[in-house]
Design a protein around this motif. Structure first.
Motif, PDB file in Angstrom:
ATOM      1  N   ASN A   1       0.895  -1.584   0.031  1.00  0.00           N
ATOM      2  CA  ASN A   1       0.445   0.098   0.074  1.00  0.00           C
ATOM      3  C   ASN A   1       0.749   1.196  -0.246  1.00  0.00           C
ATOM      4  O   ASN A   1       1.429   1.970   1.118  1.00  0.00           O
ATOM      5  CB  ASN A   1      -0.789   0.143   0.776  1.00  0.00           C
ATOM      6  N   TYR A   2       1.296   1.533  -1.125  1.00  0.00           N
ATOM      7  CA  TYR A   2       1.970   2.938  -1.191  1.00  0.00           C
ATOM      8  C   TYR A   2       1.305   4.404  -1.152  1.00  0.00           C
ATOM      9  O   TYR A   2       0.261   4.039  -1.705  1.00  0.00           O
ATOM     10  CB  TYR A   2       2.772   2.688  -2.181  1.00  0.00           C
ATOM     11  N   ARG A   3       2.055   4.984  -0.888  1.00  0.00           N
ATOM     12  CA  ARG A   3       0.837   6.295  -0.449  1.00  0.00           C
ATOM     13  C   ARG A   3       2.695   7.593  -0.747  1.00  0.00           C
ATOM     14  O   ARG A   3       3.723   7.335  -1.032  1.00  0.00           O
ATOM     15  CB  ARG A   3       1.137   7.080   0.834  1.00  0.00           C
ATOM     16  N   VAL A   4       2.235   8.398  -2.057  1.00  0.00           N
ATOM     17  CA  VAL A   4       2.274   9.104  -2.234  1.00  0.00           C
ATOM     18  C   VAL A   4       2.755  10.769  -2.022  1.00  0.00           C
ATOM     19  O   VAL A   4       1.266  11.311  -1.400  1.00  0.00           O
ATOM     20  CB  VAL A   4       2.626   9.101  -4.000  1.00  0.00           C
ATOM     21  N   GLN A   5       3.780  11.079  -1.947  1.00  0.00           N
ATOM     22  CA  GLN A   5       4.312  12.705  -1.104  1.00  0.00           C
ATOM     23  C   GLN A   5       4.466  13.707  -2.151  1.00  0.00           C
ATOM     24  O   GLN A   5       5.605  13.591  -2.678  1.00  0.00           O
ATOM     25  CB  GLN A   5       5.366  12.823  -0.058  1.00  0.00           C
ATOM     26  N   PRO A   6       3.202  14.209  -2.839  1.00  0.00           N
ATOM     27  CA  PRO A   6       3.967  15.246  -3.647  1.00  0.00           C
ATOM     28  C   PRO A   6       4.899  16.366  -3.557  1.00  0.00           C
ATOM     29  O   PRO A   6       5.113  16.755  -2.031  1.00  0.00           O
ATOM     30  CB  PRO A   6       2.969  15.313  -4.745  1.00  0.00           C
ATOM     31  N   PHE A   7       5.667  16.207  -4.844  1.00  0.00           N
ATOM     32  CA  PHE A   7       7.098  17.291  -4.643  1.00  0.00           C
ATOM     33  C   PHE A   7       6.031  18.572  -4.465  1.00  0.00           C
ATOM     34  O   PHE A   7       5.297  18.675  -5.949  1.00  0.00           O
ATOM     35  CB  PHE A   7       8.358  17.144  -5.349  1.00  0.00           C
ATOM     36  N   THR A   8       6.469  19.739  -4.019  1.00  0.00           N
ATOM     37  CA  THR A   8       5.821  20.444  -4.210  1.00  0.00           C
ATOM     38  C   THR A   8       6.713  22.280  -4.771  1.00  0.00           C
ATOM     39  O   THR A   8       5.646  22.941  -4.755  1.00  0.00           O
ATOM     40  CB  THR A   8       5.350  21.208  -2.629  1.00  0.00           C
ATOM     41  N   GLY A   9       6.933  21.915  -5.400  1.00  0.00           N
ATOM     42  CA  GLY A   9       8.221  22.821  -5.688  1.00  0.00           C
ATOM     43  C   GLY A   9       7.795  23.306  -7.039  1.00  0.00           C
ATOM     44  O   GLY A   9       6.934  22.556  -7.771  1.00  0.00           O
ATOM     45  N   ASN A  10       8.301  24.459  -8.124  1.00  0.00           N
ATOM     46  CA  ASN A  10       7.812  24.184  -9.502  1.00  0.00           C
ATOM     47  C   ASN A  10       8.766  23.520 -10.104  1.00  0.00           C
ATOM     48  O   ASN A  10       9.838  22.705  -9.665  1.00  0.00           O
ATOM     49  CB  ASN A  10       8.383  25.882  -9.862  1.00  0.00           C
ATOM     50  N   ASP A  11       8.598  23.495 -11.883  1.00  0.00           N
ATOM     51  CA  ASP A  11       9.454  22.813 -12.220  1.00  0.00           C
ATOM     52  C   ASP A  11      11.590  22.998 -12.174  1.00  0.00           C
ATOM     53  O   ASP A  11      12.224  21.772 -12.030  1.00  0.00           O
ATOM     54  CB  ASP A  11      10.030  22.994 -13.838  1.00  0.00           C
ATOM     55  N   PHE A  12      11.390  23.766 -11.853  1.00  0.00           N
ATOM     56  CA  PHE A  12      12.838  24.042 -11.625  1.00  0.00           C
ATOM     57  C   PHE A  12      13.661  24.082 -10.503  1.00  0.00           C
ATOM     58  O   PHE A  12      14.151  22.877 -10.062  1.00  0.00           O
ATOM     59  CB  PHE A  12      13.387  25.740 -11.263  1.00  0.00           C
ATOM     60  N   GLU A  13      12.867  23.249  -9.750  1.00  0.00           N
ATOM     61  CA  GLU A  13      12.652  23.124  -7.843  1.00  0.00           C
ATOM     62  C   GLU A  13      12.825  21.637  -8.096  1.00  0.00           C
ATOM     63  O   GLU A  13      14.117  20.665  -7.786  1.00  0.00           O
ATOM     64  CB  GLU A  13      12.095  23.722  -7.458  1.00  0.00           C
TER      65      GLU A  13
END
Length: 138
Positions: A65-77
Motif C-alpha cells: 500500500n504505497y502512499r505518495v507525497q508529491p513534491f511541492t516546488g516548481n519545475d526548476f526546483e
C-alpha cells in the motif's frame, strides 16, 4: 511510464511504504522519472546498500500500500531535487543520522530530517525519565 501513471508520480515525489502492518515504521524513497530508454527509476537509502538507484519495476515488485507525497516546488526546483537525489548516490545508510526518511526529506526540502527518529528518541527519553522517577520513589 507505467508506475508514474499507476501511482500519479512525477520526478522528486516521495514514495512511502509501510514496513510493518502497524504502520509505525515506514520506508521512504524518491521517484526519479523515466530515462531515455523508457525505464522508470527510484532512488532510496536502503539499510544494506546505502543510497542507490533501482528500477521502479524492482522497487514496486511487492504489492504494498504505497502512499505518495508529491513534491511541492516548481519545475526548476523539481530538477534541483532530482539532482540532490542523484548527488547522494553511494552515501552510507545510518539509522539515526541518515536513514531513508532523512534522505527523502533532504531530496525534497534540502534538510535531512526524520520524524520517525525524532519520535523514537522522544519516546526513549520519556521512558527513561519515567523509569528514573519510579526508581526515586522507592
Amino acid at each position: 511510464m507505467y508506475y508514474a501513471k499507476r501511482y500519479g508520480l512525477q520526478p522528486a515525489d516521495r514514495i512511502i511504504e509501510p514496513i510493518f502492518e502497524t504502520g509505525f515504521s515506514k520506508h521512504h524513497a524518491i521517484y526519479l522519472g523515466m530515462d531515455r530508454f523508457g525505464v522508470e527509476w527510484v532512488s532510496e537509502n536502503f539499510k544494506f546498500y546505502g543510497v542507490r538507484q533501482v528500477k521502479a519495476s524492482e522497487f514496486f515488485s511487492d504489492s504494498k500500500n504505497y502512499r505518495v507525497q508529491p513534491f511541492t516546488g516548481n519545475d526548476f526546483e523539481r530538477k534541483s531535487a532530482v539532482n540532490r537525489a542523484l548527488g547522494k548516490l553511494g552515501t552510507p545508510y545510518d539509522l539515526l543520522s541518515f536513514n531513508c526518511e532523512h534522505y527523502a526529506s533532504y531530496v525534497q526540502t534540502g534538510k535531512e530530517e526524520s520524524i520517525q527518529v525524532t519520535n523514537a528518541l522522544g519516546i526513549l527519553f520519556f521512558t527513561f525519565l519515567f523509569g528514573l522517577a519510579l526508581s526515586n520513589q522507592k
